[in-house]
Every structure is written in structure tokens, then in C-alpha cells.
Design a protein around this motif. Structure first.
Motif, PDB file in Angstrom:
ATOM      1  N   THR A 129       1.714  77.970  29.278  1.00 53.34           N
ATOM      2  CA  THR A 129       3.160  78.251  29.156  1.00 53.34           C
ATOM      3  C   THR A 129       4.013  76.990  29.175  1.00 53.34           C
ATOM      4  O   THR A 129       5.209  77.058  28.918  1.00 53.34           O
ATOM      5  CB  THR A 129       3.696  79.224  30.241  1.00 53.34           C
ATOM      6  N   ASP A 130       3.435  75.800  29.445  1.00 57.44           N
ATOM      7  CA  ASP A 130       4.222  74.566  29.411  1.00 57.44           C
ATOM      8  C   ASP A 130       4.477  74.136  27.968  1.00 57.44           C
ATOM      9  O   ASP A 130       3.633  74.355  27.082  1.00 57.44           O
ATOM     10  CB  ASP A 130       3.494  73.436  30.141  1.00 57.44           C
ATOM     11  N   GLU A 131       5.622  73.491  27.749  1.00 59.34           N
ATOM     12  CA  GLU A 131       5.908  72.963  26.422  1.00 59.34           C
ATOM     13  C   GLU A 131       5.081  71.708  26.178  1.00 59.34           C
ATOM     14  O   GLU A 131       4.894  70.879  27.074  1.00 59.34           O
ATOM     15  CB  GLU A 131       7.384  72.637  26.257  1.00 59.34           C
ATOM     16  N   ILE A 132       4.587  71.570  24.956  1.00 62.53           N
ATOM     17  CA  ILE A 132       3.836  70.385  24.549  1.00 62.53           C
ATOM     18  C   ILE A 132       4.812  69.403  23.909  1.00 62.53           C
ATOM     19  O   ILE A 132       5.548  69.769  22.991  1.00 62.53           O
ATOM     20  CB  ILE A 132       2.712  70.761  23.569  1.00 62.53           C
ATOM     21  N   THR A 133       4.839  68.185  24.399  1.00 66.73           N
ATOM     22  CA  THR A 133       5.781  67.181  23.902  1.00 66.73           C
ATOM     23  C   THR A 133       5.040  65.919  23.495  1.00 66.73           C
ATOM     24  O   THR A 133       3.938  65.644  23.962  1.00 66.73           O
ATOM     25  CB  THR A 133       6.824  66.815  24.975  1.00 66.73           C
ATOM     26  N   THR A 134       5.659  65.154  22.605  1.00 66.87           N
ATOM     27  CA  THR A 134       5.137  63.849  22.216  1.00 66.87           C
ATOM     28  C   THR A 134       6.319  62.903  22.092  1.00 66.87           C
ATOM     29  O   THR A 134       7.427  63.222  22.520  1.00 66.87           O
ATOM     30  CB  THR A 134       4.322  63.943  20.912  1.00 66.87           C
ATOM     31  N   PHE A 135       6.128  61.727  21.516  1.00 63.61           N
ATOM     32  CA  PHE A 135       7.203  60.740  21.405  1.00 63.61           C
ATOM     33  C   PHE A 135       7.640  60.602  19.948  1.00 63.61           C
ATOM     34  O   PHE A 135       6.812  60.557  19.047  1.00 63.61           O
ATOM     35  CB  PHE A 135       6.755  59.377  21.954  1.00 63.61           C
ATOM     36  N   TYR A 136       8.951  60.556  19.703  1.00 64.20           N
ATOM     37  CA  TYR A 136       9.493  60.227  18.387  1.00 64.20           C
ATOM     38  C   TYR A 136       9.685  58.712  18.270  1.00 64.20           C
ATOM     39  O   TYR A 136       9.549  58.138  17.194  1.00 64.20           O
ATOM     40  CB  TYR A 136      10.848  60.896  18.154  1.00 64.20           C
ATOM     41  N   VAL A 137      10.083  58.109  19.380  1.00 61.90           N
ATOM     42  CA  VAL A 137      10.281  56.665  19.466  1.00 61.90           C
ATOM     43  C   VAL A 137       9.379  56.156  20.576  1.00 61.90           C
ATOM     44  O   VAL A 137       9.295  56.779  21.641  1.00 61.90           O
ATOM     45  CB  VAL A 137      11.755  56.320  19.786  1.00 61.90           C
ATOM     46  N   ARG A 138       8.691  55.049  20.331  1.00 63.08           N
ATOM     47  CA  ARG A 138       7.800  54.526  21.364  1.00 63.08           C
ATOM     48  C   ARG A 138       8.566  54.325  22.663  1.00 63.08           C
ATOM     49  O   ARG A 138       9.651  53.742  22.672  1.00 63.08           O
ATOM     50  CB  ARG A 138       7.174  53.217  20.902  1.00 63.08           C
ATOM     51  N   PRO A 139       8.027  54.807  23.770  1.00 62.31           N
ATOM     52  CA  PRO A 139       8.775  54.760  25.027  1.00 62.31           C
ATOM     53  C   PRO A 139       9.013  53.360  25.558  1.00 62.31           C
ATOM     54  O   PRO A 139       9.856  53.169  26.426  1.00 62.31           O
ATOM     55  CB  PRO A 139       7.902  55.578  25.989  1.00 62.31           C
ATOM     56  N   ASP A 140       8.285  52.338  25.039  1.00 64.35           N
ATOM     57  CA  ASP A 140       8.546  50.973  25.479  1.00 64.35           C
ATOM     58  C   ASP A 140       9.630  50.303  24.629  1.00 64.35           C
ATOM     59  O   ASP A 140       9.925  49.128  24.829  1.00 64.35           O
ATOM     60  CB  ASP A 140       7.264  50.141  25.467  1.00 64.35           C
ATOM     61  N   GLU A 141      10.217  51.053  23.695  1.00 64.26           N
ATOM     62  CA  GLU A 141      11.359  50.553  22.938  1.00 64.26           C
ATOM     63  C   GLU A 141      12.577  50.519  23.872  1.00 64.26           C
ATOM     64  O   GLU A 141      13.011  51.554  24.371  1.00 64.26           O
ATOM     65  CB  GLU A 141      11.634  51.464  21.733  1.00 64.26           C
ATOM     66  N   PRO A 142      13.142  49.320  24.142  1.00 62.85           N
ATOM     67  CA  PRO A 142      14.217  49.235  25.144  1.00 62.85           C
ATOM     68  C   PRO A 142      15.474  50.012  24.773  1.00 62.85           C
ATOM     69  O   PRO A 142      16.231  50.414  25.657  1.00 62.85           O
ATOM     70  CB  PRO A 142      14.504  47.721  25.225  1.00 62.85           C
ATOM     71  N   ARG A 143      15.709  50.243  23.486  1.00 64.86           N
ATOM     72  CA  ARG A 143      16.910  50.985  23.070  1.00 64.86           C
ATOM     73  C   ARG A 143      16.554  52.378  22.570  1.00 64.86           C
ATOM     74  O   ARG A 143      17.182  52.903  21.654  1.00 64.86           O
ATOM     75  CB  ARG A 143      17.650  50.195  21.980  1.00 64.86           C
ATOM     76  N   ARG A 144      15.532  52.969  23.199  1.00 65.33           N
ATOM     77  CA  ARG A 144      15.005  54.235  22.676  1.00 65.33           C
ATOM     78  C   ARG A 144      16.054  55.344  22.667  1.00 65.33           C
ATOM     79  O   ARG A 144      16.111  56.159  21.745  1.00 65.33           O
ATOM     80  CB  ARG A 144      13.766  54.665  23.464  1.00 65.33           C
ATOM     81  N   ARG A 145      16.912  55.413  23.702  1.00 64.54           N
ATOM     82  CA  ARG A 145      17.902  56.498  23.779  1.00 64.54           C
ATOM     83  C   ARG A 145      18.930  56.374  22.659  1.00 64.54           C
ATOM     84  O   ARG A 145      19.339  57.379  22.070  1.00 64.54           O
ATOM     85  CB  ARG A 145      18.576  56.510  25.144  1.00 64.54           C
ATOM     86  N   ALA A 146      19.319  55.142  22.354  1.00 65.16           N
ATOM     87  CA  ALA A 146      20.264  54.935  21.245  1.00 65.16           C
ATOM     88  C   ALA A 146      19.615  55.281  19.913  1.00 65.16           C
ATOM     89  O   ALA A 146      20.250  55.888  19.036  1.00 65.16           O
ATOM     90  CB  ALA A 146      20.753  53.486  21.236  1.00 65.16           C
ATOM     91  N   VAL A 147      18.335  54.923  19.751  1.00 67.23           N
ATOM     92  CA  VAL A 147      17.616  55.244  18.504  1.00 67.23           C
ATOM     93  C   VAL A 147      17.499  56.755  18.338  1.00 67.23           C
ATOM     94  O   VAL A 147      17.705  57.298  17.234  1.00 67.23           O
ATOM     95  CB  VAL A 147      16.220  54.586  18.502  1.00 67.23           C
ATOM     96  N   LEU A 148      17.163  57.460  19.408  1.00 67.78           N
ATOM     97  CA  LEU A 148      17.044  58.920  19.340  1.00 67.78           C
ATOM     98  C   LEU A 148      18.377  59.555  18.946  1.00 67.78           C
ATOM     99  O   LEU A 148      18.422  60.494  18.141  1.00 67.78           O
ATOM    100  CB  LEU A 148      16.566  59.478  20.680  1.00 67.78           C
ATOM    101  N   LYS A 149      19.463  59.043  19.503  1.00 67.31           N
ATOM    102  CA  LYS A 149      20.786  59.603  19.193  1.00 67.31           C
ATOM    103  C   LYS A 149      21.186  59.308  17.754  1.00 67.31           C
ATOM    104  O   LYS A 149      21.651  60.196  17.027  1.00 67.31           O
ATOM    105  CB  LYS A 149      21.820  59.040  20.156  1.00 67.31           C
ATOM    106  N   ASN A 150      20.982  58.069  17.319  1.00 68.44           N
ATOM    107  CA  ASN A 150      21.446  57.673  15.989  1.00 68.44           C
ATOM    108  C   ASN A 150      20.548  58.203  14.867  1.00 68.44           C
ATOM    109  O   ASN A 150      21.033  58.623  13.820  1.00 68.44           O
ATOM    110  CB  ASN A 150      21.528  56.148  15.895  1.00 68.44           C
ATOM    111  N   ASP A 151      19.226  58.168  15.087  1.00 68.03           N
ATOM    112  CA  ASP A 151      18.295  58.536  14.018  1.00 68.03           C
ATOM    113  C   ASP A 151      17.907  60.010  14.044  1.00 68.03           C
ATOM    114  O   ASP A 151      17.595  60.584  12.994  1.00 68.03           O
ATOM    115  CB  ASP A 151      17.023  57.695  14.114  1.00 68.03           C
ATOM    116  N   TYR A 152      17.904  60.628  15.232  1.00 69.44           N
ATOM    117  CA  TYR A 152      17.450  62.015  15.336  1.00 69.44           C
ATOM    118  C   TYR A 152      18.553  62.975  15.768  1.00 69.44           C
ATOM    119  O   TYR A 152      18.351  64.184  15.797  1.00 69.44           O
ATOM    120  CB  TYR A 152      16.265  62.124  16.305  1.00 69.44           C
ATOM    121  N   GLY A 153      19.699  62.442  16.132  1.00 69.41           N
ATOM    122  CA  GLY A 153      20.866  63.285  16.393  1.00 69.41           C
ATOM    123  C   GLY A 153      20.868  64.022  17.711  1.00 69.41           C
ATOM    124  O   GLY A 153      21.505  65.064  17.831  1.00 69.41           O
ATOM    125  N   PHE A 154      20.157  63.519  18.743  1.00 72.40           N
ATOM    126  CA  PHE A 154      20.204  64.210  20.043  1.00 72.40           C
ATOM    127  C   PHE A 154      20.122  63.196  21.175  1.00 72.40           C
ATOM    128  O   PHE A 154      19.615  62.077  21.010  1.00 72.40           O
ATOM    129  CB  PHE A 154      19.089  65.247  20.173  1.00 72.40           C
TER     130      PHE A 154
END
Length: 566
Positions: A346-371
Motif C-alpha cells: 500500500t506504500d507509494e513507489i517513488t523515484t527521482f526526477y532530479v538527482r538528489p545531490d543536485e544542489p538546486r534540485r528544488r528550483a529545477v523541480l519547480k521550473n522544469d516539472y511545475g511542482f
């Protein structure tokens, strides 16, 4: 009914043929009695006559769908016929009807184990086939059907649209999915038509859009592809219907490309330097290395790296988390998803869209993936005290300022690195986060400098700190004596393994060998091998990525032991 009791008596005496005869005579006058059928099915099972048992048990479940023994016996018959997937379904039904029945649960676990073993054997063969073809010609295109494990698509109810969920417990290191691409393009192939951008990533997106537009115009397969694409999400919402043809071929193609474009933005995957194939390009660079490199991709590396960019149907439903519980990689056109920790049902399966060692990952997720990512790691980082956040920003700024000097192994950067480390540790003391990637980046940079000066003691200390910053402090094994000073490198934190963790473990083995701490070096090397197979599912595929790293570590260990003997 006169023959029921003799049948039961024969069964207790293990005279199963006579029991079957007695039950059959009783059924001639009581053909609707599903209990007689169920008893005869059990007798057939005792004689391993699985086909006859299957027909009787199936009749039982059709006449009384709440009969636990009927579903249980049907599952056992199907298992005897090697129809394990159907057997699992029947046994799960029996278990759902009576969760206290230990025999049902034991049989269900046995069938699940058999299924997992068969799946692993099948996909181990596929991955090894892919490995051989990629070594031979640099590419791989699968001819097998997709493999889909114990997963289903569900609504997340958290604003993320739909997601992929585990229907049963999934152990760490299990292949969850292995899917062929709907469409794929490589940077070697370029884009179709005249490129409208000098950006390599945008050119690949244009190429993929062009391939999908061509496939949608195919009169034989276009309708099926359109149905697949229409089910995908754009952001957290559904896709729009495809524009109706106007009769103008050029206008229709432009409209089709415009329809496909947002699907590509939100659902396509690009290969990364964590894919095993990338090792084929970088292996030559390690020939003269003192120490295996960590998996960081610089801008210079990116220009030489051949990217694959593709769309996969089911993987499009996997949501992002910076604390992902599954690790994905690509082998040619096959998208492989492996659990990197135990995933409860019943747990959700997740993976990475942006490598987690990318220092600006949150900005990349917002700008490139819209969330905005709201995983536990990002939520914790957002909740850092102001003073702690300031320390983290200053540590990152210091590291960025000397990044070019680090690459050049310029000694002048050490003071800045020590300052950055002070800030990072001050932040870490105030709000303990695992993984703490700022701390990891600083410490791995210091490892390069200490290794350059052959200061193995300082390199060991920095590597231990880097490992702990990702996985938590190593803890002793249960059977380890208190007076034994050797820590077994099992992470104590909640973070999941990733290639960088494996590389840190290999580096630790190397520097410990330099310090002649061979017992510890061997332990870290063994742990690195375990983690590598956990990530890549098959040892041959793991060696494709980490093989040169392991070779360097083993060589250093052997040479150190040889010198010790002399």
C-alpha cells in the motif's frame, strides 16, 4: 449422502483413490453439494492429480465464492500446474476471507516466493543479455514483453495526481518494473527536422516529439498510441484531447506536436550518469587514478555524455521524492526500476526526477516539472530555523566559490573548504538532517584534496563523515564484541542507498588499505558490493557501473597485504 462418511473415513486412512470413488458416488445423487466437490478436490491433490483437483475446486468457488477451502485448494491445484500467478490470486482470496488460517498464509507465501524467483531468473537473463549487447555494439533494444511486478496505479489524494503503489510487500533489491519505451531518441541521433534550439536537452525533446508525431500518424498503430498518451497526466491534471484532423497535413502535424509537447515535459525520462551504460564512456578515465571518483557530473562531463531521452508508459505514473524508495536506470530502451529499500504493501513507489545531490534540485523541480516537492526531506529543509538555513547557504556559497580550484587540486581552496565545513556542521548540529548533501559535497571535495597529498588518515576521516552525512552513523553488528573496534558499515539513518553511497564505501576501502587497516577495508568493500547489487538487481549490471571502482579497491587491498608480508 450415504457415501460421504465412507469417503471421509477412507481419506483419514489415506486411501485416497477409494475416497475419490466414494465422493463420486455421493455426487451422483447430490451433484449440487459443493462440500463433496471440495473434499474430492483435496483427495485429488493428495494424489498430485492437479488437473482433476483444479476442475473440482473451480466448481466449488463458482458455486460458493466465500468458501475458503475451495479457493485454497484451487490455489494449490494451480500451483501444481505451474500456473503461479493464478494460484497467487486464488490464495490471496482465501487469505482475505480467513486471515487467521495459517495453512493458507503459508501456501500463499510459498507461491509468492516461487513467483519472485521465476521473475528474477527471467529478468536476470534479460539484464545480462542487455549488458552483453551494450558492450558489443553500445546499444540494446529489448524484444521481450514488459515485466510488471506487484504494483497498481492509484490516486494519491495529495495533489500529485496519480501514482504507482505496491500491492504487496516488496523486498529491497527486487525488480519492480522492466518496460520498453513508447519512443526514444539519443543525442547521437539528434532531433528530427530542423532544430530550433542550441540547447542539447531541448533538441532531444524536439526529436522525441517528432518521433511520437510520426507514430501517431501511422494508420495501423496510431490509435493505440493516442489512447496511451491520452491517459497520461500533465502536471497534476489530465491531458487534453488530441485535436481533430483538419485535412491540412502540415497544420495537423503542428497541432499534434503541440499536443504531445507538454506530455514529454512532464512524463519523459532522460538517462543520467548513474546509468550503467555511462560507465562504458568513463571507464578509460580511471586507468591512472589513485582513488575511484564520486558520481558527480560536471559541465565538461555532460558535453561528452550521450543522453537517451524517452517516454515509457507505466513509469510515467511514478512520482518524485528526494527520499526515493526505488532506483531507476536504463539499459538501451528498457527502463528498469529496482526497490532500494523494503516497500510495504500500500506504500507509494517513488523515484527521482532530479538527482538528489543536485544542489538546486528544488528550483529545477519547480521550473522544469511545475511542482514544489513536499517530500519529508524538502519539508524538513523548509522548516529549518533561520540561523540554520543561513549557515547552510553560507556553506554552499563557500563551496561554489572554490569549485574550479577543487577540480584543479589547487591547495589554496583548503581554507575555504574548512570554513564551509564549519558552517555546514553548525547547521547540522542545530537540525540533524539525513541525508545532508551540503555536508557530503564539502567532505567529498576535501577527500580529493587529502588524497592528492596522500594524507590517508584525513581522507579516511572525511569519507567516514561523508558516509554518515548520507546514511547515518554506522552501527555494530549484533554479534560483534564490545571490545572489537571495527564498525560494520550499515547505515543507521533513514536515507536510501544510491550510487554515491556505494562509491564512498569503495573509497573508504581504498584509503583504509593505504593505512594498512585491511580488515576494515575488506568489510567496506563487501558492503559496497552488497549495495551495488541492491541498486542494480544483477551483479553483472552492477559491475558494469562499478567494475573499475572495485578493481582499484581490490588491487589496493592486495598490494597493501603483500607489502605487509614483506
Amino acid at each position: 449422502m450415504a457415501w460421504r462418511q465412507p469417503g471421509n473415513d477412507y481419506f483419514k486412512q489415506r486411501l485416497y483413490n477409494k475416497a475419490i470413488l466414494a465422493y463420486s458416488i455421493a455426487l451422483e445423487t447430490n451433484e449440487d453439494d459443493h462440500l463433496l466437490l471440495s473434499n474430492r478436490a483435496e483427495a485429488f491433490l493428495k494424489l498430485k492429480q492437479y488437473t482433476e483437483a483444479y476442475h473440482d475446486a473451480l466448481d466449488v468457488t463458482q458455486r460458493c465464492d466465500t468458501d475458503v477451502k475451495g479457493h485454497y485448494r484451487l490455489g494449490r491445484a494451480l500451483s501444481g500446474l505451474d500456473r503461479y500467478e493464478e494460484a497467487r490470486v486464488s490464495l490471496e482470496t482465501a487469505h482475505r476471507l480467513d486471515r487467521s488460517n495459517h495453512a493458507v498464509f503459508k501456501e500463499l507465501e510459498s507461491v509468492r516466493a516461487l513467483l519472485q524467483s521465476k521473475r528474477k531468473t527471467r529478468w536476470t537473463g534479460l539484464l545480462r543479455q542487455a549488458l552483453g549487447e551494450m558492450k558489443k555494439c553500445g546499444s540494446f533494444r529489448s524484444s521481450l514483453e514488459d515485466y510488471i511486478g506487484d504494483v497498481e496505479i492509484q490516486h494519491t489524494w495529495t495533489g500529485k495526481g496519480r501514482g504507482l503503489y505496491a500491492t504487496h510487500d516488496i523486498p529491497a533489491g527486487a525488480v519492480i518494473l522492466a518496460c520498453k519505451s513508447v519512443a526514444m531518441v539519443s543525442s547521437e541521433e539528434g532531433s528530427t527536422g530542423a532544430p530550433s534550439s542550441d540547447n542539447p536537452a531541448k533538441r532531444l525533446a524536439e526529436g522525441l516529439i517528432g518521433i511520437l508525431a510520426d507514430k501517431l500518424s501511422d494508420p495501423d498503430n496510431g490509435a493505440q498510441l493516442e489512447s496511451q498518451l491520452s491517459s497520461l497526466c500533465i502536471g497534476s491534471g489530465p491531458s487534453t484531447p488530441r485535436p481533430k484532423p483538419t485535412g491540412d497535413s502540415e497544420e495537423d502535424r503542428r497541432a499534434t506536436r503541440a499536443w504531445v509537447s507538454p506530455m514529454i515535459r512532464y512524463n519523459a525520462y532522460a538517462s543520467s550518469s548513474w546509468d550503467p551504460a555511462s560507465a562504458l564512456q568513463s571507464s578509460r578515465n580511471m586507468a591512472n587514478s589513485e582513488l575511484p571518483h564520486t558520481a558527480t557530473t560536471s559541465k565538461a562531463d555532460a558535453t561528452n555524455f550521450v543522453f537517451d531521452y524517452g517516454l515509457w508508459n507505466l513509469p510515467s505514473y511514478i512520482n518524485h521524492s528526494c527520499l526515493f524508495n526505488s532506483f531507476h536506470f536504463m539499459l538501451g530502451d528498457v527502463f528498469v526500476l529496482v526497490s532500494n529499500r523494503d516497500i510495504p504493501a500500500t506504500d507509494e513507489i517513488t523515484t527521482f526526477y532530479v538527482r538528489p545531490d543536485e544542489p538546486r534540485r528544488r528550483a529545477v523541480l519547480k521550473n522544469d516539472y511545475g511542482f514544489l516537492c513536499k517530500c519529508a526531506m524538502c519539508t524538513a529543509e523548509n522548516g529549518l530555523p533561520a540561523e540554520c538555513a543561513a549557515y547552510t547557504r553560507e556553506a554552499r556559497r563557500q563551496l561554489d566559490d572554490v569549485s574550479e580550484q577543487i577540480v584543479k587540486l589547487d591547495d589554496d581552496c583548503m581554507e575555504e573548504l574548512k570554513t564551509a565545513l564549519t558552517y555546514a556542521r553548525q547547521a547540522d548540529d542545530r537540525k540533524l538532517l539525513r541525508p545532508n548533501r551540503t555536508l557530503t559535497s564539502i567532505l567529498t571535495s576535501m577527500v580529493l584534496m587529502w588524497s592528492h597529498h596522500k594524507n590517508w588518515s584525513c581522507a579516511t576521516e572525511a569519507l567516514n563523515g561523508a558516509y554518515e552525512s548520507l546514511m547515518g552513523k554506522p552501527k555494530k553488528a549484533k554479534d560483534q564484541r564490545d571490545d572489537d573496534d571495527l564498525d560494520v558499515p550499515f547505515g543507521g539513518g533513514s536515507a536510501s542507498p544510491e550510487p554515491l553511497v556505494v562509491e564512498l564505501a569503495i573509497q573508504l576501502s581504498c584509503v583504509l588499505s593505504r593505512e594498512r587497516r585491511f580488515k576494515e577495508a575488506q568489510k567496506w568493500l563487501e558492503r559496497a558490493r552488497q549495495l551495488s547489487v541492491l541498486l542494480y538487481a544483477v551483479d553483472d549490471v552492477a559491475n558494469m557501473y562499478f567494475g573499475n571502482h572495485f578493481a582499484l579497491a581490490e588491487q589496493g587491498l592486495a598490494e597493501g597485504r603483500q607489502k605487509e608480508k614483506k
